[in-house]
Design a protein around this motif. Structure first.
Motif, PDB file in Angstrom:
ATOM      1  N   TYR A   1      14.914 -47.053   5.800  1.00 37.55           N
ATOM      2  CA  TYR A   1      13.865 -46.352   6.564  1.00 37.55           C
ATOM      3  C   TYR A   1      12.963 -45.464   5.712  1.00 37.55           C
ATOM      4  O   TYR A   1      12.148 -44.715   6.232  1.00 37.55           O
ATOM      5  CB  TYR A   1      14.490 -45.533   7.713  1.00 37.55           C
ATOM      6  CG  TYR A   1      15.299 -46.390   8.636  1.00 37.55           C
ATOM      7  CD1 TYR A   1      14.682 -47.189   9.593  1.00 37.55           C
ATOM      8  CD2 TYR A   1      16.680 -46.455   8.513  1.00 37.55           C
ATOM      9  CE1 TYR A   1      15.431 -48.026  10.410  1.00 37.55           C
ATOM     10  CE2 TYR A   1      17.435 -47.288   9.322  1.00 37.55           C
ATOM     11  CZ  TYR A   1      16.804 -48.069  10.273  1.00 37.55           C
ATOM     12  OH  TYR A   1      17.538 -48.894  11.070  1.00 37.55           O
TER      13      TYR A   1
ATOM     14  N   GLN B   1       9.267 -46.725   5.956  1.00 41.77           N
ATOM     15  CA  GLN B   1       8.558 -46.210   7.118  1.00 41.77           C
ATOM     16  C   GLN B   1       8.141 -44.754   6.890  1.00 41.77           C
ATOM     17  O   GLN B   1       7.040 -44.342   7.239  1.00 41.77           O
ATOM     18  CB  GLN B   1       9.458 -46.306   8.364  1.00 41.77           C
ATOM     19  CG  GLN B   1       9.758 -47.726   8.812  1.00 41.77           C
ATOM     20  CD  GLN B   1      10.964 -48.340   8.138  1.00 41.77           C
ATOM     21  OE1 GLN B   1      11.237 -48.078   6.977  1.00 41.77           O
ATOM     22  NE2 GLN B   1      11.682 -49.185   8.863  1.00 41.77           N
ATOM     23  N   ARG B   2       9.067 -43.997   6.311  1.00 43.70           N
ATOM     24  CA  ARG B   2       8.772 -42.584   6.082  1.00 43.70           C
ATOM     25  C   ARG B   2       7.618 -42.431   5.098  1.00 43.70           C
ATOM     26  O   ARG B   2       6.769 -41.549   5.249  1.00 43.70           O
ATOM     27  CB  ARG B   2      10.028 -41.882   5.552  1.00 43.70           C
ATOM     28  CG  ARG B   2       9.945 -40.387   5.614  1.00 43.70           C
ATOM     29  CD  ARG B   2      11.292 -39.740   5.401  1.00 43.70           C
ATOM     30  NE  ARG B   2      11.325 -38.484   6.127  1.00 43.70           N
ATOM     31  CZ  ARG B   2      12.426 -37.803   6.386  1.00 43.70           C
ATOM     32  NH1 ARG B   2      13.589 -38.250   6.013  1.00 43.70           N
ATOM     33  NH2 ARG B   2      12.367 -36.673   7.041  1.00 43.70           N
TER      34      ARG B   2
ATOM     35  N   SER C   1       5.244 -44.630   4.652  1.00 41.63           N
ATOM     36  CA  SER C   1       4.032 -45.046   5.363  1.00 41.63           C
ATOM     37  C   SER C   1       3.462 -43.892   6.162  1.00 41.63           C
ATOM     38  O   SER C   1       2.255 -43.636   6.148  1.00 41.63           O
ATOM     39  CB  SER C   1       4.340 -46.201   6.320  1.00 41.63           C
ATOM     40  OG  SER C   1       4.682 -47.341   5.588  1.00 41.63           O
TER      41      SER C   1
ATOM     42  N   ARG D   1       0.189 -52.661   8.052  1.00 41.11           N
ATOM     43  CA  ARG D   1       1.077 -51.560   7.695  1.00 41.11           C
ATOM     44  C   ARG D   1       2.204 -51.384   8.704  1.00 41.11           C
ATOM     45  O   ARG D   1       3.368 -51.272   8.383  1.00 41.11           O
ATOM     46  CB  ARG D   1       0.272 -50.263   7.597  1.00 41.11           C
ATOM     47  CG  ARG D   1       0.999 -49.111   6.958  1.00 41.11           C
ATOM     48  CD  ARG D   1       0.057 -47.950   6.799  1.00 41.11           C
ATOM     49  NE  ARG D   1      -0.423 -47.503   8.091  1.00 41.11           N
ATOM     50  CZ  ARG D   1       0.223 -46.651   8.871  1.00 41.11           C
ATOM     51  NH1 ARG D   1       1.358 -46.162   8.462  1.00 41.11           N
ATOM     52  NH2 ARG D   1      -0.253 -46.279  10.021  1.00 41.11           N
ATOM     53  N   TRP D   2       1.815 -51.390   9.979  1.00 42.46           N
ATOM     54  CA  TRP D   2       2.833 -51.158  11.007  1.00 42.46           C
ATOM     55  C   TRP D   2       3.754 -52.373  11.150  1.00 42.46           C
ATOM     56  O   TRP D   2       4.883 -52.255  11.539  1.00 42.46           O
ATOM     57  CB  TRP D   2       2.207 -50.802  12.353  1.00 42.46           C
ATOM     58  CG  TRP D   2       0.923 -51.516  12.594  1.00 42.46           C
ATOM     59  CD1 TRP D   2       0.778 -52.799  13.005  1.00 42.46           C
ATOM     60  CD2 TRP D   2      -0.387 -51.000  12.410  1.00 42.46           C
ATOM     61  NE1 TRP D   2      -0.543 -53.101  13.100  1.00 42.46           N
ATOM     62  CE2 TRP D   2      -1.288 -52.023  12.748  1.00 42.46           C
ATOM     63  CE3 TRP D   2      -0.893 -49.764  12.011  1.00 42.46           C
ATOM     64  CZ2 TRP D   2      -2.663 -51.858  12.696  1.00 42.46           C
ATOM     65  CZ3 TRP D   2      -2.256 -49.608  11.953  1.00 42.46           C
ATOM     66  CH2 TRP D   2      -3.135 -50.645  12.283  1.00 42.46           C
TER      67      TRP D   2
ATOM     68  N   ALA E   1       6.525 -51.965   8.852  1.00 42.86           N
ATOM     69  CA  ALA E   1       7.431 -50.895   9.232  1.00 42.86           C
ATOM     70  C   ALA E   1       8.236 -51.226  10.476  1.00 42.86           C
ATOM     71  O   ALA E   1       9.360 -50.785  10.640  1.00 42.86           O
ATOM     72  CB  ALA E   1       6.634 -49.620   9.462  1.00 42.86           C
ATOM     73  N   GLU E   2       7.667 -52.028  11.372  1.00 48.30           N
ATOM     74  CA  GLU E   2       8.318 -52.248  12.667  1.00 48.30           C
ATOM     75  C   GLU E   2       9.621 -52.989  12.495  1.00 48.30           C
ATOM     76  O   GLU E   2       9.745 -53.912  11.719  1.00 48.30           O
ATOM     77  CB  GLU E   2       7.377 -53.021  13.600  1.00 48.30           C
ATOM     78  CG  GLU E   2       6.330 -52.120  14.188  1.00 48.30           C
ATOM     79  CD  GLU E   2       5.461 -52.831  15.193  1.00 48.30           C
ATOM     80  OE1 GLU E   2       5.978 -53.694  15.912  1.00 48.30           O
ATOM     81  OE2 GLU E   2       4.274 -52.515  15.250  1.00 48.30           O
ATOM     82  N   HIS E   3      10.554 -52.572  13.250  1.00 51.95           N
ATOM     83  CA  HIS E   3      11.903 -53.096  13.103  1.00 51.95           C
ATOM     84  C   HIS E   3      12.543 -52.928  14.479  1.00 51.95           C
ATOM     85  O   HIS E   3      13.425 -52.120  14.669  1.00 51.95           O
ATOM     86  CB  HIS E   3      12.616 -52.252  12.039  1.00 51.95           C
ATOM     87  CG  HIS E   3      13.925 -52.811  11.624  1.00 51.95           C
ATOM     88  ND1 HIS E   3      14.033 -53.877  10.770  1.00 51.95           N
ATOM     89  CD2 HIS E   3      15.184 -52.463  11.941  1.00 51.95           C
ATOM     90  CE1 HIS E   3      15.313 -54.142  10.588  1.00 51.95           C
ATOM     91  NE2 HIS E   3      16.020 -53.296  11.289  1.00 51.95           N
TER      92      HIS E   3
END
Lengths: 446, 311
Positions: free
Chosen positions: A268, A271-272, A274, A434-435, A438-440
């Motif tokens: 993670y 994501q952080r 980003s 970008r998202w 990150a999406e999971h």
């Protein structure tokens, strides 16, 4: 730029904190270099299990019978040349080179001139050239049939890239050299004995029997000189496997880099980052630079170890640096591409496949396990498609004393591979918003 | 208080699943705003959209009246995010983690060192800063996870289930930290499925279920929704559908939830126990124990959805 360097510093720290990974990337190749280099030294000297290869023969002399050859020599009074049926030219071409044992090793083709043979050597059509000088035939007969001696020099020019094949050719002709020298020595002793005992020239008719009976070794009057074309150094097994292991294990550094993006995502931190405003490109190129740095550390340690402990001479050090940078750029590019694929697929299957299968195949095809010249010729061509194969060739050529200009094409291919891999990596990353990276989502996350 | 964040008709779906289904709420400057809901309600997806990590399918998030969906830079430097999962580098030390994340926000040199010192005091890990994070307890990792989000003095702090899976001591430390940060003026969005935490911390709360906001207000305002109802928890020797049907017919029973060997009866008035005993007289069902719960956010959720918050 500061953020990029911050990512690189952090990634390098993470990799250096992984002792297991360091053992694989640094300790294991050092151990393998030492074991393989010393264990396989004999195979570098003898060479077995080869595919048949080609050599070139240049006869600079006119093919004459013993009678014709000795006719012009006024000092052979008393020898009845009409009874001599020993034909050295036939011995070389019909008995030695056409023998069953020799033909298992290589096929010889005759070239009309030294230049045409050397051209064939440079083009890789043949692996060695054996040149018999203009006076070879006449001098050999003088040495064998008269009381006189003439120095004879047979020249062997080899391709330094075909180390083991060259050793075979040299060994075969050294055997032939010994054979002739035994004959000459026998003749000398016999002639001396005949003259001292006043037996007369008739006794010389028994010379052929003396040749057959004589086996001991004496001083040589036929000299075979050999060199590789352009007089380059030939590498030994320790030098070869130092390069081979280095070239192979830098691939694993790239593989390690290929895991880093997904590891970031799984813990993670991707994501952080980003959310904190770091772009995917900073993360991507951060991994690229990290692989480059770890690779430099890895290669530096290996070269230092082999130079100091194994006494390997790597050749021109500036060229070593250039080759290393080109090879590591390709490795880092590969790492970046794997990284992007791994991030897109969301699992480590590609990275695992590369490390457990593809790298092993590349290591074999590139000559990291056994020299590609010991394999069928097609493998030599395939090795140009592997990073380790290209790096290995470049390091070898540098070690043998070649100028960097002579293997610049290898470095060019490595840089081309770098550009190709980075482009693929960028294309894959570009598809991912970008998202998306990150999406999971799983329902439990919601 | 001005509305710092405005969430407008926000939607996000994954295939056929509507994770967030057209929600609206505002977050006021200086408040602790709670998002309460069971696992799977959509809280983390909302948080991810507010923190610009996910792009909504539709709707908007306005920060100081500027759309952060269109341009996430409007909020980036003002935002601190404490993700539900520990987002740290386990093989680096706590100090190395703090330095890395601090530098990402442009801190450096003495300023960075001072921030790290200050944050490590707030989260209470000064003495373990040089240890590797994978040697930390779960509670310490959670606290460091919070510390990372505080380094750049964010105006708005989003905390997504920050106390999941930790010991009571660390939990209390975190809750006290959140209170202290808010007292210093930080706006906080706090998501949890622990209603006690939300009741303890939050000025206002939105209750989420199945991707929708089902109620928003202060804790008192939300409890008022259920009026004078309260929960009666009855433990039985055996719980069967027949028993549920028997009790459903009782006067003043609003809803019944099965919880193992117990039934939770949401009722309007006292005196239900006598009615239950009378109803079950002569049947095979016997009350083993009984508890009466005052109305709280759990009751509210039960009242609004017919489900327990921790289902």
């Amino acid at each position: 730029m500061m953020k990029l360097m911050n990512i690189v510093r952090k990634d390098v720290r993470i990799l250096l904190s992984d002792k297991k990974m360091l053992a694989i990337l640094i300790l294991m190749p050092i151990i393998l270099m030492t074991i393989l280099g010393s264990g396989l030294s004999s195979s570098f000297q003898s060479g077995t299990d080869f595919e048949q290869f080609n050599i070139g023969i240049v006869r600079e002399y006119d093919v004459l019978s013993p009678q014709e050859a000795l006719e012009s020599i006024s000092l052979v009074e008393g020898i009845d040349t009409q009874d001599i049926d020993f034909n050295i030219d036939e011995v070389i071409f019909d008995e030695v080179l056409k023998s069953e044992d020799i033909e298992k090793l290589f096929v010889s083709s005759e070239y009309l001139s030294r230049d045409s043979a050397l051209e064939a050597l440079e083009n890789g059509e043949i692996s060695s050239v054996v040149i018999f000088p203009e006076s070879f035939l006449k001098d050999t007969y003088i040495n064998m049939l008269t009381p006189f001696k003439q120095k004879i020099k047979i020249e062997i020019i080899v391709d330094p890239n075909q180390n083991i094949k060259s050793q075979i050719v040299i060994a075969v002709f050294s055997g032939f050299e010994n054979y002739l020298n035994h004959m000459i020595t026998a003749k000398s002793l016999f002639t001396e004995t005949v003259i001292k005992s006043g037996m007369g020239y008739e006794a010389l008719e028994n010379l052929d029997k003396v040749y057959e009976a004589f086996e001991d070794k004496f001083e040589s009057d036929i000299n075979i000189s050999y060199s590789n074309f352009e007089a380059k150094k030939m590498v030994n097994s320790m030098e070869y496997y130092s390069i081979a292991m280095l070239s192979m294990f830098i691939l694993f550094t790239g593989g390690q880099g290929g895991r880093m993006m997904l590891e970031e995502k799984n813990q993670y931190t991707y994501q952080r980052m980003s959310v904190s405003g770091i772009s995917k490109w900073q993360i991507f190129f951060g991994k690229f630079i990290t692989v480059l740095i770890i690779g430099i550390v890895q290669v530096g340690i290996m070269i230092a170890y082999t130079s100091i402990v194994l006494k390997v001479n790597w050749g021109n050090l500036i060229n070593v640096v250039v080759i290393t940078i080109c090879a590591l750029l390709a490795v880092a590019g590969m790492g970046g591409m794997i990284s992007a694929i791994t991030l897109k697929t969301g699992n480590f299957k590609v990275a695992n496949l590369m490390e457990n299968f593809i790298f092993q195949i590349m290591a074999f095809l590139g000559g990291s396990f056994v020299p590609v010249e010991m394999l069928p010729n097609i493998f030599s061509k395939i090795s140009y498609f592997t990073i380790n194969g290209l790096a290995l060739k470049a390091y070898l050529l540098n070690m043998q004393g070649y100028s960097i200009l002579e293997y610049r094409s290898l470095l060019g291919i490595l840089l081309g591979i770098t550009a190709l891999f980075i482009s693929i990596g960028i294309a894959i990353m570009n598809q991912e918003k970008r998202w998306k990276n990150a999406e999971h989502y799983t329902p439990a996350d919601a | 208080m001005t509305n710092l964040l405005k969430i407008r008709n926000l939607r996000k779906s994954y295939g056929n699943i509507n994770a967030v289904d057209g929600i609206d709420f505002d977050v006021r400057e200086g408040e602790i705003f709670g998002l309460l809901g069971p696992n799977g309600a959509g809280k983390s997806t909302v948080i991810s959209m507010i923190s610009t990590l996910f792009k909504p399918d539709s709707g908007d998030v306005l920060y100081n009246d500027k759309s952060i969906v269109e341009n996430n830079r409007f909020i980036q430097s003002d935002l601190g995010i404490v993700p539900q999962d520990i987002a740290l580098y386990p093989t680096l030390s706590g100090l190395q983690n703090l330095k890395f994340w601090g530098r990402n926000y442009g801190l450096k040199g003495r300023e960075l060192d001072e921030k790290i010192l200050g944050v490590s005091k707030i989260i209470g890990i000064e003495e373990r800063l040089k240890d590797r994070v994978d040697k930390y307890s779960g509670g310490m990792k959670r606290r460091l996870n919070i510390g990372v989000a505080l380094l750049h003095d964010p105006k708005i702090l989003i905390m997504d289930e920050p106390t999941v899976g930790i010991d009571p001591q660390s939990r209390n430390h975190i809750l006290e930290t959140v209170k202290d940060l808010n007292k210093k003026g930080m706006t906080i969005i706090y998501t949890s499925h622990y209603m006690e935490e939300v009741e303890f911390l939050c000025d206002r709360v939105s209750i989420m279920d199945d991707g929708k906001i089902i109620a928003t207000g202060t804790v008192d305002e939300l409890i008022e929704i259920v009026g004078s109802t309260f929960n009666v928890v009855l433990e039985f020797n055996i719980v069967e559908e027949e028993l549920v049907q028997m009790l459903k017919g009782l006067e003043n029973v609003q809803s019944i939830t099965i919880d193992g060997d117990s039934l939770i009866l949401n009722v309007k008035e006292n005196g239900i126990l006598k009615a239950v005993v009378d109803k079950l007289n002569g049947s095979k069902y016997h009350v083993v124990s009984m508890d009466v719960e005052k109305p709280n956010l759990e009751t509210v959720f039960l009242y609004l959805t017919g489900k327990a918050l921790r289902d």
